[in-house]
Design an enzyme around this catalytic site. Sequence first.
Site, PDB file in Angstrom:
ATOM      1  N   LYS A   1      43.610  27.251  64.424  1.00  0.00           N
ATOM      2  CA  LYS A   1      43.616  27.624  62.963  1.00  0.00           C
ATOM      3  C   LYS A   1      44.039  25.918  62.310  1.00  0.00           C
ATOM      4  O   LYS A   1      45.236  25.236  62.242  1.00  0.00           O
ATOM      5  CB  LYS A   1      44.854  28.142  62.968  1.00  0.00           C
TER       6      LYS A   1
ATOM      7  N   LYS B   1      40.189  36.338  67.929  1.00  0.00           N
ATOM      8  CA  LYS B   1      39.191  37.042  66.841  1.00  0.00           C
ATOM      9  C   LYS B   1      39.099  38.122  67.888  1.00  0.00           C
ATOM     10  O   LYS B   1      37.455  37.549  68.990  1.00  0.00           O
ATOM     11  CB  LYS B   1      38.420  36.839  66.248  1.00  0.00           C
TER      12      LYS B   1
ATOM     13  N   CYS C   1      65.514   0.062  39.346  1.00  0.00           N
ATOM     14  CA  CYS C   1      66.591  -0.976  38.557  1.00  0.00           C
ATOM     15  C   CYS C   1      65.492  -2.338  38.451  1.00  0.00           C
ATOM     16  O   CYS C   1      64.024  -2.463  38.551  1.00  0.00           O
ATOM     17  CB  CYS C   1      66.812  -1.431  40.231  1.00  0.00           C
TER      18      CYS C   1
HETATM   19  S1  IVH Z   1      39.763  33.975  59.725  1.00  0.00           S
HETATM   20  C1  IVH Z   1      39.068  37.721  58.482  1.00  0.00           C
HETATM   21  N1  IVH Z   1      39.937  31.403  61.379  1.00  0.00           N
HETATM   22  O1  IVH Z   1      43.875  30.824  57.629  1.00  0.00           O
HETATM   23  C2  IVH Z   1      39.021  36.341  58.530  1.00  0.00           C
HETATM   24  N2  IVH Z   1      40.795  31.965  58.997  1.00  0.00           N
HETATM   25  O2  IVH Z   1      45.179  33.514  57.014  1.00  0.00           O
HETATM   26  C3  IVH Z   1      39.992  35.055  57.696  1.00  0.00           C
HETATM   27  N3  IVH Z   1      42.027  29.149  58.852  1.00  0.00           N
HETATM   28  O3  IVH Z   1      42.858  31.692  54.666  1.00  0.00           O
HETATM   29  C4  IVH Z   1      40.538  33.736  57.579  1.00  0.00           C
HETATM   30  N4  IVH Z   1      41.359  28.398  60.757  1.00  0.00           N
HETATM   31  O4  IVH Z   1      42.102  29.547  55.461  1.00  0.00           O
HETATM   32  C5  IVH Z   1      40.016  32.009  60.102  1.00  0.00           C
HETATM   33  N5  IVH Z   1      39.230  29.503  62.591  1.00  0.00           N
HETATM   34  C6  IVH Z   1      40.015  30.228  61.646  1.00  0.00           C
HETATM   35  C7  IVH Z   1      40.951  29.810  60.793  1.00  0.00           C
HETATM   36  C8  IVH Z   1      41.629  30.807  59.348  1.00  0.00           C
HETATM   37  C9  IVH Z   1      42.234  28.280  59.619  1.00  0.00           C
HETATM   38  C10 IVH Z   1      42.801  29.639  57.804  1.00  0.00           C
HETATM   39  C11 IVH Z   1      42.068  30.235  56.363  1.00  0.00           C
HETATM   40  C12 IVH Z   1      42.691  31.893  55.625  1.00  0.00           C
HETATM   41  C13 IVH Z   1      44.223  31.392  56.671  1.00  0.00           C
HETATM   42  C14 IVH Z   1      44.689  33.011  57.235  1.00  0.00           C
END
Ligand code: IVH
Length: 715
Positions: free
Chosen positions: A122, A310, A444
């Site tokens: 993430k 996912k 200062c």
């Molecule tokens: S999927 C339907 N994959 O995390 C899913 N999000 O709240 C939509 N993010 O707004 C997001 N890395 O900014 C997905 N590998 C990743 C991600 C990712 C970062 C962020 C993204 C999103 C938030 C999820």
Amino acid sequence: MRNTAEKGAVKKYIANLRRKIQYHNYRYYVLDEPEISDAKYDQLFQELKELEQKHPELVTADSPTQRIGAEPLEKFDRYEHSIPMLSLNSVTTREEVRDFDERVRRMLGEVEEEVEYVVEPKIDGLAIELVYVNSVFTAGSTRGDGKTGEDITQNLKTIKTIPLRLFSDDGVRVRDSDSNHDSDRDQLLEVRGEVFIPVNKFKELNAELEARDEKIFANPRNAAAGSVRQLNPRVTASRHLDFFPYGIGKVEGKKFLRQTEILDYLRKVGFKVNPLIRQFDEIENVIRYYDALKERRNELDYEIDGIVVKINKIEQQEKLGVIARSPRWAIAYKFPAREEFTVVNAIQVQVGRTGVLTPVAVLEPVQIAGVTVSRASLHNEDELMRKDVRIGDTIVVKRAGDVIPEVVSVIKSKRTGIEREFQMPRRCPVCGARVIKEGPILRCIGVSCSAQLKERIKYFASPHALNIKGLGEKIIEQLVDREMVSDAADLFFLSKNDLMKLERVGDKSAENIRNALEKSKNTTFSRLLYAIGIRHVGEQTASLLADKFKDIDTLRAARYEDLIQIPEIGQEVAKSILLFFEQDSTDELLKKLERAGVRCDEHVYGKKAVAGTDLGAEEEVEWWSAEKILDGKTFVFTGQISITREEARSIVERAGGNVALSVSKRTDYLVVGEEAGSKLEKAEELGVKIIDEDAFRAMVGYLFRSWNKERNKKK
Ligand code: IVH
């Protein structure tokens, strides 16, 4: 007739050149496996630029030259997403992840149906969407509230890992602009992913902002968000942002069965897909991978705040559906926050290089993600009051990126009544001089404040300034406290014996410091400009000024109008430079530096290269006289030569000549490389002298040799 045929040929040639550049851009930025030298790449790029200048009607939106150069905006337009951009439910424990697995299997029902999980890091950045129509990048936007974001197309174009044109998906081959769709319908692909700033670029950016006395970013995510939402695309371009795609929005003319298929496709068409993405069947393996990534988190050159789990099969994703703007087929499994509770033992006030008073919380030491934290910044008086931090308070402290830890909030319910409020002093706690308030900042104004002096000297000696090795913080503090120095220039007049009087400085280290001081005297104008610490003049500005003004006297003589004429120099910076040179102390400092023998000859070769890179004071730099052997002569270059156009220009200009882009009666020499173009014909027509690279080298021989020497060192 002939004209149209010629036009067609030029158009084809340009298209081909673009393809080549796009391919090499991809090799360099996405694969990190360049096939050609930087010089060669620059040459291709320069050629394209020149051709486009000559044929502006042939410039296309996806041309590599269009990454930068867009004009600043007044505001961003709104951008409506065709399919809402969702957010993720997050969990923090194994149990919750196992619950997710159970829920998913239960909802999918069929026992025979296998579940596959894709695990992605993430990325801690900013979600964006990119729209490609017939493989050409046409619009880019922020997520916003999921339905409507902001149109940041121009800014996203500056990110090198965002393709301006997609490769065809059967290999790294660019689609032909005319043959990439057979039907009348335009092909659409919306790509979603995360823009982020690499951690090292984040550190550099903050160092630069700090040097310019500007507000730094608290963490890489804020830096990425702030950089992508700049109204001036040139600023965004300077921030070295990067991008990882992780999904798609609306697509036409394609159907994907799995998330892994989507990622493979995105990789094939030219995106840099995150290399740490894995596929697992068992949730326990997902958890194991989470643990492994959590361990490796600090080694990555980008920030991740967890993993995203996912369901791989799109059909199963569709079955599971979406609830309240979050998909039921994915979760964010977050790493523990880099936050802890602790107690404020005291509040101190630090005085910085430019006199800024910063309140700092002295904490009961606490471990956060493997690091002991015992101090945290409270930023300024307004922040201190807003957060209402009192001595004795229990607080939440956060380590964000690599910046100084920060007090997040006070746990007011823990107050017992014995906590003490803290008032920022109205006089400098170090020198007693008056303090003035500039917005939220207290400063200062003492001219001989020892705290400021210590910081100024540390800055002067730091690696990107004069890089005086071995002159550490403790030594500088002693030198100031014992009044052995009253400014940075005094350092050069310290003898080995003087140094040996200091605590923990023996014979050997005194000797080393003396040598380092001697060595640092041979420097560049750009480093010196940075080192003397003019407010708002960081490394980049120093390099720019060094480029425009050949030495300190010329810069000192510059008027407000001269400074403000430079596009990158704003009113505030210009004023600050003028103010700096008006001070008597500046005069004294510069005179002393000269007496000490600090030299930054304008003719130091590669002045520009030195400022921004590691080539520095500790390197031996070749010096030469300022013989203007090409005085007033105008050169034009065509075809492929072994150095970049920028390098060639720099050599010619240093020898007193000029470089023009096209051949005219005023051209003195045309330098031809391989595959020379129409310029050669034109030169022959006009009777311009035509020479090859070897002849050019012979003319400017000594400059060339030094150039190569510097370049080799750099490599
Ligand atoms: S999927 C339907 N994959 O995390 C899913 N999000 O709240 C939509 N993010 O707004 C997001 N890395 O900014 C997905 N590998 C990743 C991600 C990712 C970062 C962020 C993204 C999103 C938030 C999820």
